[in-house]
Design a protein around this motif. Sequence first.
Motif, mmCIF file in Angstrom:
data_model
loop_
_atom_site.group_PDB
_atom_site.id
_atom_site.type_symbol
_atom_site.label_atom_id
_atom_site.label_comp_id
_atom_site.label_asym_id
_atom_site.label_seq_id
_atom_site.Cartn_x
_atom_site.Cartn_y
_atom_site.Cartn_z
ATOM 1 N N GLU A 112 4.231 -3.720 2.599
ATOM 2 C CA GLU A 112 4.156 -4.807 1.669
ATOM 3 C C GLU A 112 3.330 -4.813 0.519
ATOM 4 N N LEU A 113 2.354 -4.004 0.503
ATOM 5 C CA LEU A 113 1.189 -3.778 -0.602
ATOM 6 C C LEU A 113 2.156 -3.058 -1.441
ATOM 7 N N ARG A 114 2.681 -1.856 -1.113
ATOM 8 C CA ARG A 114 3.446 -1.223 -2.112
ATOM 9 C C ARG A 114 4.520 -1.751 -2.870
ATOM 10 N N SER A 115 5.251 -2.745 -1.946
ATOM 11 C CA SER A 115 6.172 -3.503 -2.630
ATOM 12 C C SER A 115 5.929 -4.725 -3.747
ATOM 13 N N THR A 116 4.470 -4.988 -3.334
ATOM 14 C CA THR A 116 3.790 -5.946 -4.374
ATOM 15 C C THR A 116 3.426 -5.136 -5.586
ATOM 16 N N TYR A 117 2.923 -4.008 -5.499
ATOM 17 C CA TYR A 117 2.165 -3.385 -6.900
ATOM 18 C C TYR A 117 3.011 -2.032 -7.149
ATOM 19 N N GLU A 118 3.918 -1.609 -6.550
ATOM 20 C CA GLU A 118 4.600 -0.512 -7.022
ATOM 21 C C GLU A 118 6.190 -0.298 -6.735
ATOM 22 N N ASN A 119 6.650 -1.750 -6.787
ATOM 23 C CA ASN A 119 8.180 -2.023 -6.540
ATOM 24 C C ASN A 119 8.804 -1.001 -5.405
ATOM 25 N N GLY A 120 8.090 -1.022 -4.483
ATOM 26 C CA GLY A 120 8.615 -0.667 -3.226
ATOM 27 C C GLY A 120 9.447 0.987 -3.249
ATOM 28 N N GLY A 121 10.001 1.352 -2.331
ATOM 29 C CA GLY A 121 10.547 2.613 -2.320
ATOM 30 C C GLY A 121 9.367 3.932 -2.202
ATOM 31 N N GLY A 122 10.111 5.272 -1.872
ATOM 32 C CA GLY A 122 9.134 6.211 -1.608
ATOM 33 C C GLY A 122 8.928 6.349 -0.121
ATOM 34 N N GLN A 123 8.210 7.158 0.134
ATOM 35 C CA GLN A 123 7.950 7.527 1.516
ATOM 36 C C GLN A 123 7.321 6.579 2.412
ATOM 37 N N THR A 124 7.923 6.678 3.677
ATOM 38 C CA THR A 124 7.751 5.748 4.828
ATOM 39 C C THR A 124 6.683 6.359 5.872
ATOM 40 N N ASP A 125 6.447 7.870 5.494
ATOM 41 C CA ASP A 125 5.474 8.584 6.359
ATOM 42 C C ASP A 125 4.397 8.576 5.643
ATOM 43 N N TYR A 126 3.130 8.379 6.055
ATOM 44 C CA TYR A 126 1.839 8.420 5.168
ATOM 45 C C TYR A 126 0.921 9.658 5.674
ATOM 46 N N ILE A 127 0.027 10.183 4.959
ATOM 47 C CA ILE A 127 -1.079 10.928 5.282
ATOM 48 C C ILE A 127 -2.414 10.658 4.907
ATOM 49 N N LYS A 128 -3.206 10.418 5.814
ATOM 50 C CA LYS A 128 -4.697 10.201 5.762
ATOM 51 C C LYS A 128 -5.491 10.914 6.535
ATOM 52 N N ARG A 129 -6.849 10.795 6.131
ATOM 53 C CA ARG A 129 -7.865 11.218 7.108
ATOM 54 C C ARG A 129 -8.210 10.230 7.771
ATOM 55 N N CYS A 130 -8.573 10.570 9.256
ATOM 56 C CA CYS A 130 -8.998 9.549 10.336
ATOM 57 C C CYS A 130 -10.648 9.495 10.160
ATOM 58 N N ILE A 131 -10.974 8.219 9.714
ATOM 59 C CA ILE A 131 -12.554 8.136 9.494
ATOM 60 C C ILE A 131 -12.931 7.306 10.794
ATOM 61 N N GLY A 132 -12.493 6.516 11.416
ATOM 62 C CA GLY A 132 -12.942 5.499 12.687
ATOM 63 C C GLY A 132 -12.079 5.641 13.898
#
Length: 310
Positions: A112-132
């Motif tokens: 939803e955030l990506r659709s709002t600011y980046e017009n959607g599309g792109g990867q649906t798999d994300y990669i991040k570091r676990c912090i908590g």
Amino acid sequence: MNSITETLANLSWQAVLVIVVVLAAIRLALMRLEGRWAASIGEIAESLAIAMGLVFFVVRPFFVQAFFIPSPSMVPTLLIHDHLLVNKTVYRLRDPRPGDVVVFKAPEWALELRSTYENGGGQTDYIKRCIGVPGDEIYVRGGYIVAGGEVFTKPRLRYYYNASQLKIEPDGLYVDGERVSEVDIAQKLGISGKIEYHPGCVFRNGRPLNEPYIYEDPDYNYPVVQPDPEDRGSAFSVMNLERSEKAGKLKIIKDGGPLRIKLMPGQFFMMGDNRNQSSDSRYWGPLDRRNVVGRALVMFWPINRVGLVR
């Protein structure tokens, strides 16, 4: 090479099934013909069909999957177009731990955030570091310096220093990796007097995290209950903070100490190593355990970056 490997890594199971069927059909057709060329091509088609079937219908769903980096959110640990192998077995045996680099299905609020600011599309798999992890209390304090008795936050400092990287360390201000002299800072800011450096930091359970892998120290505070006009996504962050609490994903703690969140069971806090250029849990909330895909294991392309992901 990048486009070919990315296309192969992201083939749908339907596309793979069609390819395997076509290869099998070629093999059957060539079996009826005589000649060494027919036998050789038929054997190649059969080998490719078996290999693709095993990789895409056995290995990828259950054990290891290729993944490529589409954004700069994990710089400098991972660069755009790095190609990884992801271990999909480890989190069937245990939960993600703080420090793990995790691949996961993008939460609904992230899309939803990506659709709002980046017009959607792109990867649906994300990669991040676990912090908590569940039960952890998390908050973030943005970096700043005190010069001549005046506070200069990192967003404010960016007005004075046009640089791709701006980082506050305990011993000074670094612009594109070079330490800036206090004389230069005084001239830039138009101040005089002692300069104090306060790096941005993530706190888990009241303790600052030692994170040598990040690109910059954070520019922002988290959580916040009022949008920051200097952060275009902060309105989304505030909205999803409230939605996350209502959904039972986290608890906002207001007890006279630092404003912070506590993660509820089954919830994980994810952040990009490029802290100031990452759409992560501070915007779209904690990650549900069911969205976890696997742990980043090793980079296999480009050749000069082959190695374990840490």
